[in-house]
Scaffold this motif. Structure first.
Motif, PDB file in Angstrom:
ATOM      1  N   ASN A   5      -1.354  -6.501  -0.972  1.00  0.00           N
ATOM      2  CA  ASN A   5      -2.223  -5.894   0.040  1.00  0.00           C
ATOM      3  C   ASN A   5      -1.403  -5.042   0.999  1.00  0.00           C
ATOM      4  O   ASN A   5      -1.809  -3.944   1.364  1.00  0.00           O
ATOM      5  CB  ASN A   5      -2.972  -6.975   0.829  1.00  0.00           C
ATOM      6  CG  ASN A   5      -4.001  -7.711  -0.014  1.00  0.00           C
ATOM      7  OD1 ASN A   5      -4.164  -7.445  -1.204  1.00  0.00           O
ATOM      8  ND2 ASN A   5      -4.680  -8.658   0.601  1.00  0.00           N
ATOM      9  N   GLN A   6      -0.230  -5.560   1.401  1.00  0.00           N
ATOM     10  CA  GLN A   6       0.652  -4.812   2.291  1.00  0.00           C
ATOM     11  C   GLN A   6       1.114  -3.516   1.631  1.00  0.00           C
ATOM     12  O   GLN A   6       1.128  -2.457   2.272  1.00  0.00           O
ATOM     13  CB  GLN A   6       1.873  -5.654   2.674  1.00  0.00           C
ATOM     14  CG  GLN A   6       1.562  -6.831   3.552  1.00  0.00           C
ATOM     15  CD  GLN A   6       2.791  -7.701   3.786  1.00  0.00           C
ATOM     16  OE1 GLN A   6       3.895  -7.412   3.294  1.00  0.00           O
ATOM     17  NE2 GLN A   6       2.620  -8.778   4.536  1.00  0.00           N
ATOM     18  N   GLU A   7       1.510  -3.606   0.357  1.00  0.00           N
ATOM     19  CA  GLU A   7       1.988  -2.425  -0.360  1.00  0.00           C
ATOM     20  C   GLU A   7       0.886  -1.373  -0.489  1.00  0.00           C
ATOM     21  O   GLU A   7       1.132  -0.180  -0.335  1.00  0.00           O
ATOM     22  CB  GLU A   7       2.531  -2.807  -1.745  1.00  0.00           C
ATOM     23  CG  GLU A   7       3.810  -3.605  -1.702  1.00  0.00           C
ATOM     24  CD  GLU A   7       4.957  -2.882  -1.018  1.00  0.00           C
ATOM     25  OE1 GLU A   7       5.126  -1.669  -1.230  1.00  0.00           O
ATOM     26  OE2 GLU A   7       5.694  -3.537  -0.261  1.00  0.00           O
ATOM     27  N   LEU A   8      -0.326  -1.810  -0.795  1.00  0.00           N
ATOM     28  CA  LEU A   8      -1.451  -0.876  -0.918  1.00  0.00           C
ATOM     29  C   LEU A   8      -1.728  -0.197   0.413  1.00  0.00           C
ATOM     30  O   LEU A   8      -1.894   1.027   0.471  1.00  0.00           O
ATOM     31  CB  LEU A   8      -2.708  -1.594  -1.428  1.00  0.00           C
ATOM     32  CG  LEU A   8      -2.652  -2.113  -2.861  1.00  0.00           C
ATOM     33  CD1 LEU A   8      -3.889  -2.937  -3.178  1.00  0.00           C
ATOM     34  CD2 LEU A   8      -2.502  -0.977  -3.854  1.00  0.00           C
ATOM     35  N   ARG A   9      -1.768  -0.971   1.485  1.00  0.00           N
ATOM     36  CA  ARG A   9      -2.039  -0.392   2.810  1.00  0.00           C
ATOM     37  C   ARG A   9      -0.922   0.565   3.223  1.00  0.00           C
ATOM     38  O   ARG A   9      -1.180   1.631   3.769  1.00  0.00           O
ATOM     39  CB  ARG A   9      -2.212  -1.505   3.840  1.00  0.00           C
ATOM     40  CG  ARG A   9      -3.545  -2.195   3.723  1.00  0.00           C
ATOM     41  CD  ARG A   9      -3.867  -2.997   4.988  1.00  0.00           C
ATOM     42  NE  ARG A   9      -5.189  -3.571   4.851  1.00  0.00           N
ATOM     43  CZ  ARG A   9      -5.430  -4.848   4.560  1.00  0.00           C
ATOM     44  NH1 ARG A   9      -4.429  -5.680   4.386  1.00  0.00           N
ATOM     45  NH2 ARG A   9      -6.664  -5.294   4.455  1.00  0.00           N
ATOM     46  N   LYS A  10       0.327   0.147   2.965  1.00  0.00           N
ATOM     47  CA  LYS A  10       1.476   0.993   3.311  1.00  0.00           C
ATOM     48  C   LYS A  10       1.394   2.336   2.580  1.00  0.00           C
ATOM     49  O   LYS A  10       1.813   3.361   3.109  1.00  0.00           O
ATOM     50  CB  LYS A  10       2.780   0.270   2.940  1.00  0.00           C
ATOM     51  CG  LYS A  10       3.987   0.794   3.666  1.00  0.00           C
ATOM     52  CD  LYS A  10       5.310   0.135   3.321  1.00  0.00           C
ATOM     53  CE  LYS A  10       5.276  -1.237   2.750  1.00  0.00           C
ATOM     54  NZ  LYS A  10       6.598  -1.748   2.366  1.00  0.00           N
ATOM     55  N   ALA A  11       0.846   2.317   1.354  1.00  0.00           N
ATOM     56  CA  ALA A  11       0.717   3.545   0.563  1.00  0.00           C
ATOM     57  C   ALA A  11      -0.536   4.334   0.950  1.00  0.00           C
ATOM     58  O   ALA A  11      -0.813   5.373   0.369  1.00  0.00           O
ATOM     59  CB  ALA A  11       0.677   3.202  -0.926  1.00  0.00           C
ATOM     60  N   LYS A  14      -6.921   1.864   0.211  1.00  0.00           N
ATOM     61  CA  LYS A  14      -7.814   0.779   0.586  1.00  0.00           C
ATOM     62  C   LYS A  14      -7.590  -0.397  -0.371  1.00  0.00           C
ATOM     63  O   LYS A  14      -7.381  -0.202  -1.569  1.00  0.00           O
ATOM     64  CB  LYS A  14      -9.259   1.269   0.491  1.00  0.00           C
ATOM     65  CG  LYS A  14     -10.277   0.275   0.950  1.00  0.00           C
ATOM     66  CD  LYS A  14     -11.670   0.878   0.871  1.00  0.00           C
ATOM     67  CE  LYS A  14     -12.713  -0.165   1.172  1.00  0.00           C
ATOM     68  NZ  LYS A  14     -14.063   0.333   0.910  1.00  0.00           N
ATOM     69  N   VAL A  15      -7.614  -1.600   0.163  1.00  0.00           N
ATOM     70  CA  VAL A  15      -7.426  -2.793  -0.655  1.00  0.00           C
ATOM     71  C   VAL A  15      -8.746  -3.118  -1.345  1.00  0.00           C
ATOM     72  O   VAL A  15      -9.726  -3.461  -0.698  1.00  0.00           O
ATOM     73  CB  VAL A  15      -6.950  -3.987   0.201  1.00  0.00           C
ATOM     74  CG1 VAL A  15      -6.842  -5.242  -0.650  1.00  0.00           C
ATOM     75  CG2 VAL A  15      -5.617  -3.675   0.859  1.00  0.00           C
ATOM     76  N   THR A  16      -8.762  -2.947  -2.672  1.00  0.00           N
ATOM     77  CA  THR A  16      -9.932  -3.288  -3.471  1.00  0.00           C
ATOM     78  C   THR A  16      -9.499  -4.277  -4.548  1.00  0.00           C
ATOM     79  O   THR A  16      -8.317  -4.338  -4.896  1.00  0.00           O
ATOM     80  CB  THR A  16     -10.556  -2.045  -4.149  1.00  0.00           C
ATOM     81  OG1 THR A  16      -9.609  -1.511  -5.075  1.00  0.00           O
ATOM     82  CG2 THR A  16     -10.956  -0.988  -3.119  1.00  0.00           C
ATOM     83  N   TYR A  57      -7.315   3.660 -15.365  1.00  0.00           N
ATOM     84  CA  TYR A  57      -6.657   4.980 -15.346  1.00  0.00           C
ATOM     85  C   TYR A  57      -6.657   5.574 -13.944  1.00  0.00           C
ATOM     86  O   TYR A  57      -5.641   6.095 -13.478  1.00  0.00           O
ATOM     87  CB  TYR A  57      -7.351   5.949 -16.311  1.00  0.00           C
ATOM     88  CG  TYR A  57      -6.872   5.843 -17.738  1.00  0.00           C
ATOM     89  CD1 TYR A  57      -5.629   6.344 -18.113  1.00  0.00           C
ATOM     90  CD2 TYR A  57      -7.659   5.248 -18.711  1.00  0.00           C
ATOM     91  CE1 TYR A  57      -5.180   6.264 -19.424  1.00  0.00           C
ATOM     92  CE2 TYR A  57      -7.224   5.153 -20.033  1.00  0.00           C
ATOM     93  CZ  TYR A  57      -5.985   5.669 -20.374  1.00  0.00           C
ATOM     94  OH  TYR A  57      -5.545   5.575 -21.666  1.00  0.00           O
ATOM     95  N   ARG A  58      -7.799   5.507 -13.270  1.00  0.00           N
ATOM     96  CA  ARG A  58      -7.924   6.086 -11.932  1.00  0.00           C
ATOM     97  C   ARG A  58      -6.973   5.396 -10.955  1.00  0.00           C
ATOM     98  O   ARG A  58      -6.263   6.055 -10.180  1.00  0.00           O
ATOM     99  CB  ARG A  58      -9.370   5.990 -11.454  1.00  0.00           C
ATOM    100  CG  ARG A  58      -9.640   6.673 -10.143  1.00  0.00           C
ATOM    101  CD  ARG A  58     -11.118   6.748  -9.771  1.00  0.00           C
ATOM    102  NE  ARG A  58     -11.806   5.453  -9.843  1.00  0.00           N
ATOM    103  CZ  ARG A  58     -12.650   5.087 -10.815  1.00  0.00           C
ATOM    104  NH1 ARG A  58     -12.927   5.916 -11.800  1.00  0.00           N
ATOM    105  NH2 ARG A  58     -13.219   3.899 -10.796  1.00  0.00           N
ATOM    106  N   VAL A  59      -6.933   4.054 -10.997  1.00  0.00           N
ATOM    107  CA  VAL A  59      -6.065   3.303 -10.088  1.00  0.00           C
ATOM    108  C   VAL A  59      -4.590   3.611 -10.370  1.00  0.00           C
ATOM    109  O   VAL A  59      -3.806   3.823  -9.443  1.00  0.00           O
ATOM    110  CB  VAL A  59      -6.350   1.787 -10.178  1.00  0.00           C
ATOM    111  CG1 VAL A  59      -5.266   0.974  -9.475  1.00  0.00           C
ATOM    112  CG2 VAL A  59      -7.720   1.471  -9.588  1.00  0.00           C
TER     113      VAL A  59
END
Length: 141
Positions: A5-11, A14-16, A57-59
């Motif tokens: 979650n931290q890595e996604l937010r840092k990038a 949105k956390v899904t 693919y999209r993610v």
């Protein structure tokens, strides 16, 4: 809060649930393990996750754009993904089954920089793919 979650937010993402699940698969990979989008899709399906191949693919494309993953394009249209890392490493690819192994070799890296310098270049990035056939029982796909 979980690391993914931290890595996604840092990038800036949105956390899904699909993003978290895909990141977890990549994060839990064994050293040198690479996954195609189809591999990730199958792993998600086998664990009961309802995530479509188009979403995978999209993610992965979003992760690549955000610098979270590295995509490697191999001959024959074979692409695999791994979490982006700071270390320099190279890849050997089986032309029969698509297996990918990675290796690091300081002498090889040194020689590449030396060769580039002798030609008037400074290396800013490098990629080396070696192609061959698995010698330990190739699983021809």
């Amino acid at each position: 809060m979980a690391i993914e979650n931290q890595e996604l937010r840092k990038a800036g993402l949105k956390v899904t649930l699909p993003r978290v699940k895909i990141y977890q698969i990549l994060e839990q990979a064994d050293a040198g393990e690479h996954f195609s989008a189809e591999d990730i899709y199958k792993l998600l399906m086998n664990s009961g996750e309802d995530v479509g191949l188009a979403t995978v693919y999209r993610v992965l494309t979003q992760f690549e754009a955000a610098g979270l993953v590295s995509r490697h394009h191999f001959e024959g249209g074979h692409s695999v993904f791994e979490l982006a890392r700071d270390d320099q490493h190279d890849h050997v690819v089986c032309v029969k089954c698509g297996k990918v192994a990675e290796f690091s070799d300081a002498e090889l890296t040194r020689r590449q920089h030396e060769i580039a310098e002798s030609l008037g270049f400074t290396v800013t990035d490098r990629t080396l793919y070696l192609y061959g056939v698995c010698t330990a029982g190739c699983e021809d796909k």
